[in-house]
Design an enzyme around this catalytic site. Structure first.
Site, PDB file in Angstrom:
ATOM      1  N   HIS A  14      40.815  36.975  36.608  1.00 39.98           N
ATOM      2  CA  HIS A  14      40.686  36.770  35.312  1.00 39.98           C
ATOM      3  C   HIS A  14      40.468  35.056  36.433  1.00 39.98           C
ATOM      4  O   HIS A  14      40.654  34.209  36.484  1.00 39.98           O
ATOM      5  CB  HIS A  14      41.948  36.250  34.289  1.00 39.98           C
ATOM      6  CG  HIS A  14      41.874  37.177  33.643  1.00 39.98           C
ATOM      7  ND1 HIS A  14      41.157  37.090  32.097  1.00 39.98           N
ATOM      8  CD2 HIS A  14      42.562  38.516  33.182  1.00 39.98           C
ATOM      9  CE1 HIS A  14      41.175  38.063  31.489  1.00 39.98           C
ATOM     10  NE2 HIS A  14      42.524  38.721  32.002  1.00 39.98           N
ATOM     11  N   ASP A  16      37.565  35.511  38.618  1.00 36.31           N
ATOM     12  CA  ASP A  16      35.820  35.525  37.749  1.00 36.31           C
ATOM     13  C   ASP A  16      35.182  34.506  37.254  1.00 36.31           C
ATOM     14  O   ASP A  16      33.809  33.714  37.862  1.00 36.31           O
ATOM     15  CB  ASP A  16      35.230  36.670  38.421  1.00 36.31           C
ATOM     16  CG  ASP A  16      35.332  37.874  36.727  1.00 36.31           C
ATOM     17  OD1 ASP A  16      36.461  37.274  36.137  1.00 36.31           O
ATOM     18  OD2 ASP A  16      35.022  38.548  36.891  1.00 36.31           O
ATOM     19  N   GLY A  99      37.682  51.762  27.640  1.00 39.27           N
ATOM     20  CA  GLY A  99      39.103  51.019  27.338  1.00 39.27           C
ATOM     21  C   GLY A  99      40.030  50.894  28.198  1.00 39.27           C
ATOM     22  O   GLY A  99      41.568  50.967  28.219  1.00 39.27           O
ATOM     23  N   LEU A 102      39.507  49.569  33.951  1.00 37.88           N
ATOM     24  CA  LEU A 102      38.599  50.626  35.011  1.00 37.88           C
ATOM     25  C   LEU A 102      36.973  49.771  34.546  1.00 37.88           C
ATOM     26  O   LEU A 102      36.430  51.138  35.657  1.00 37.88           O
ATOM     27  CB  LEU A 102      38.383  51.769  34.898  1.00 37.88           C
ATOM     28  CG  LEU A 102      40.424  52.232  34.447  1.00 37.88           C
ATOM     29  CD1 LEU A 102      40.563  54.069  34.821  1.00 37.88           C
ATOM     30  CD2 LEU A 102      40.550  51.803  36.290  1.00 37.88           C
ATOM     31  N   SER A 104      34.531  50.949  32.520  1.00 36.73           N
ATOM     32  CA  SER A 104      33.738  51.710  32.665  1.00 36.73           C
ATOM     33  C   SER A 104      32.332  51.132  31.570  1.00 36.73           C
ATOM     34  O   SER A 104      31.065  51.780  31.948  1.00 36.73           O
ATOM     35  CB  SER A 104      34.580  52.067  31.291  1.00 36.73           C
ATOM     36  OG  SER A 104      34.353  51.225  30.002  1.00 36.73           O
ATOM     37  N   SER A 105      32.282  49.993  30.739  1.00 37.69           N
ATOM     38  CA  SER A 105      31.171  49.522  30.374  1.00 37.69           C
ATOM     39  C   SER A 105      29.941  48.959  31.733  1.00 37.69           C
ATOM     40  O   SER A 105      28.855  49.473  31.391  1.00 37.69           O
ATOM     41  CB  SER A 105      31.646  48.243  29.060  1.00 37.69           C
ATOM     42  OG  SER A 105      32.179  46.918  29.897  1.00 37.69           O
ATOM     43  N   ASP A 150      33.421  43.614  37.793  1.00 34.73           N
ATOM     44  CA  ASP A 150      32.853  44.302  37.288  1.00 34.73           C
ATOM     45  C   ASP A 150      31.528  44.942  37.921  1.00 34.73           C
ATOM     46  O   ASP A 150      31.552  46.016  38.767  1.00 34.73           O
ATOM     47  CB  ASP A 150      33.523  45.380  35.710  1.00 34.73           C
ATOM     48  CG  ASP A 150      34.600  44.672  35.245  1.00 34.73           C
ATOM     49  OD1 ASP A 150      34.941  43.854  36.033  1.00 34.73           O
ATOM     50  OD2 ASP A 150      34.158  44.452  34.267  1.00 34.73           O
ATOM     51  N   TYR A 199      40.574  37.994  25.536  1.00 32.08           N
ATOM     52  CA  TYR A 199      39.490  37.825  26.426  1.00 32.08           C
ATOM     53  C   TYR A 199      39.341  36.572  26.469  1.00 32.08           C
ATOM     54  O   TYR A 199      39.273  35.711  27.027  1.00 32.08           O
ATOM     55  CB  TYR A 199      38.347  38.895  27.309  1.00 32.08           C
ATOM     56  CG  TYR A 199      37.982  38.443  28.280  1.00 32.08           C
ATOM     57  CD1 TYR A 199      38.265  39.283  29.516  1.00 32.08           C
ATOM     58  CD2 TYR A 199      36.735  37.827  28.585  1.00 32.08           C
ATOM     59  CE1 TYR A 199      38.223  39.018  30.371  1.00 32.08           C
ATOM     60  CE2 TYR A 199      36.170  38.051  29.437  1.00 32.08           C
ATOM     61  CZ  TYR A 199      36.521  38.084  30.758  1.00 32.08           C
ATOM     62  OH  TYR A 199      36.271  37.878  31.702  1.00 32.08           O
TER      63      TYR A 199
HETATM   64  C1  GLA Z   1      37.319  42.215  32.879  1.00 36.56           C
HETATM   65  C2  GLA Z   1      35.960  41.265  32.443  1.00 36.56           C
HETATM   66  C3  GLA Z   1      36.127  41.184  34.252  1.00 36.56           C
HETATM   67  C4  GLA Z   1      37.011  40.335  34.777  1.00 36.56           C
HETATM   68  C5  GLA Z   1      38.098  40.708  34.083  1.00 36.56           C
HETATM   69  C6  GLA Z   1      39.628  39.819  34.465  1.00 36.56           C
HETATM   70  O1  GLA Z   1      37.725  43.231  33.328  1.00 36.56           O
HETATM   71  O2  GLA Z   1      34.657  42.088  32.487  1.00 36.56           O
HETATM   72  O3  GLA Z   1      34.772  39.626  34.080  1.00 36.56           O
HETATM   73  O4  GLA Z   1      37.252  38.726  34.063  1.00 36.56           O
HETATM   74  O5  GLA Z   1      38.327  41.473  32.721  1.00 36.56           O
HETATM   75  O6  GLA Z   1      40.025  40.162  36.087  1.00 36.56           O
END
Ligand code: GLA
Length: 360
Positions: A14, A16, A99, A102, A104-105, A150, A199
């Protein structure tokens, strides 16, 4: 064949979306697309036979559902950037659990983008520009205002190394992971869906908190400096804790990278930083769950070098660093001690997205 990996984030959670520091590693699980150029986009899931059927530029008369929303969104983003409208016909498979924290999306988006660019013979984008297009596609597809973590990890992955990325400048370096230490992912089996989770709420709370930083980013402050500004700015307890997590987490990323680069590597320090990172997510950012807290505690009891929850949180997985020789035994032991849907797998830091086999 095109492939894009999921990721674990070792530390820097959290951070980024406020231009902070992250340290992910791409993993050896990902999304594979096998396909050839066609006059429309027609992809079928090898898992359940569902299809995405769109015009070559990603447009379609009907709204898409499920994973096809990501195909549509990526194709539209690439169309906005000038990708020639060449379609693809083929299949898609994934071994990243959905979900599970990791990414996945992101693996799906980056695999689609990689495939669509290749079939159109279009190489105008750098890997990070492609990642940014995929980040926008995530928002477009499912309304999640995610950061770049990600998608960047999926394009930048390197074998045996983590990626130290500054999410403001997008400057990045690889940081070799110690030999003899394996990455073990323990999936709690509790599914999160970022589109329905808190989120966006966390992002909003942080935006409200960083007002006291006068336009600078949390990564530029020490915890004490940020705390003083939080007091002076009259932040309430919740926003003060949200800010403290992000400021301290950036410090932990720097400390963790420093520890990985020192010789000999102080594994106790690595473990302490991961533990503090988890506690900060649990107490200050409130993105953990009792199940993830329990798994992290079990991981230390079973001799992990370190462990913490990984990814967005509210369910999903923990990442543990474990002596390679004991990694399989550790994975089995931890699954045995907990009930429910918990599963674990040993993986290594792997390469980023790309074309695996070309038949042309
Ligand atoms: C998800 C979001 C990322 C990041 C993480 C938390 O994976 O897609 O951009 O914010 O949560 O670090």
């Amino acid at each position: 064949m095109f492939w894009a990996p999921g990721r674990v984030n070792l530390i820097g959670e959290h951070t980024d979306y406020s231009g902070g520091l992250v340290l992910p590693a791409a993993i050896s699980r990902g999304v594979t697309i096998s396909g050839a150029p066609a006059n429309r986009i027609e992809l079928q899931s090898e898992l359940d036979g569902t299809k995405a059927l769109l015009a070559a530029d990603g447009s379609s008369p009907q709204p898409q559902s499920g994973w096809a929303r990501f195909v549509e969104a990526v194709a539209r983003e690439l169309d906005d950037l000038g990708r020639p409208p060449v379609g693809i016909a083929g299949t898609l498979a994934s071994d990243v659990p959905v979900g599970a924290g990791l990414a996945s999306s992101a693996a799906l988006e980056v695999a689609i983008a990689t495939a669509l660019c290749a079939v159109a013979d279009w190489d105008a984008l750098t890997p990070l520009e492609l990642a940014l297009a995929c980040q926008r596609a995530e928002l477009r597809a499912v309304g999640v205002p995610c950061g770049i973590l990600d998608q960047a990890a999926s394009v930048l992955g390197e074998e045996g190394a983590a990626i130290y990325l500054d999410c403001a400048s997008l400057e990045h370096e690889t940081v070799p992971l110690p030999e003899g230490i394996a990455i073990v992912v323990v999936d709690s089996g509790l599914r999160h869906r970022l589109e329905h989770s808190a989120y966006a709420e966390r992002r909003r709370e942080l935006d409200e908190a960083i007002v006291v930083l006068g336009g600078r980013r949390p990564a530029d402050f020490s915890v004490d400096e940020a705390d003083e500004l939080a007091s002076a700015g009259g932040l309430d307890d919740l926003r003060r804790r949200r800010l403290r997590h992000v400021v301290s987490e950036n410090e932990r990323v720097r400390a963790f990278v420093g520890a990985l680069r020192s010789t000999p590597i102080d594994t106790r320090l690595l473990g302490a930083i991961l533990w503090e990172g988890h506690a900060s997510q649990r107490d200050d950012y409130e993105t953990s769950t009792p199940e993830l807290d329990g798994l992290v505690e079990r991981a230390y009891e079973h001799g992990a070098v370190g462990a913490r929850m990984t990814g967005g949180g509210f369910g999903g997985s923990i990442v543990a660093l474990v002596d390679t020789e004991r990694a399989n035994e550790f994975a089995d032991a931890i699954v045995d001690t907990v009930s429910g849907e918990t599963s674990a797998f040993v993986c290594s830091a792997g390469a980023g997205a790309g074309e695996l086999v070309s038949c042309s």
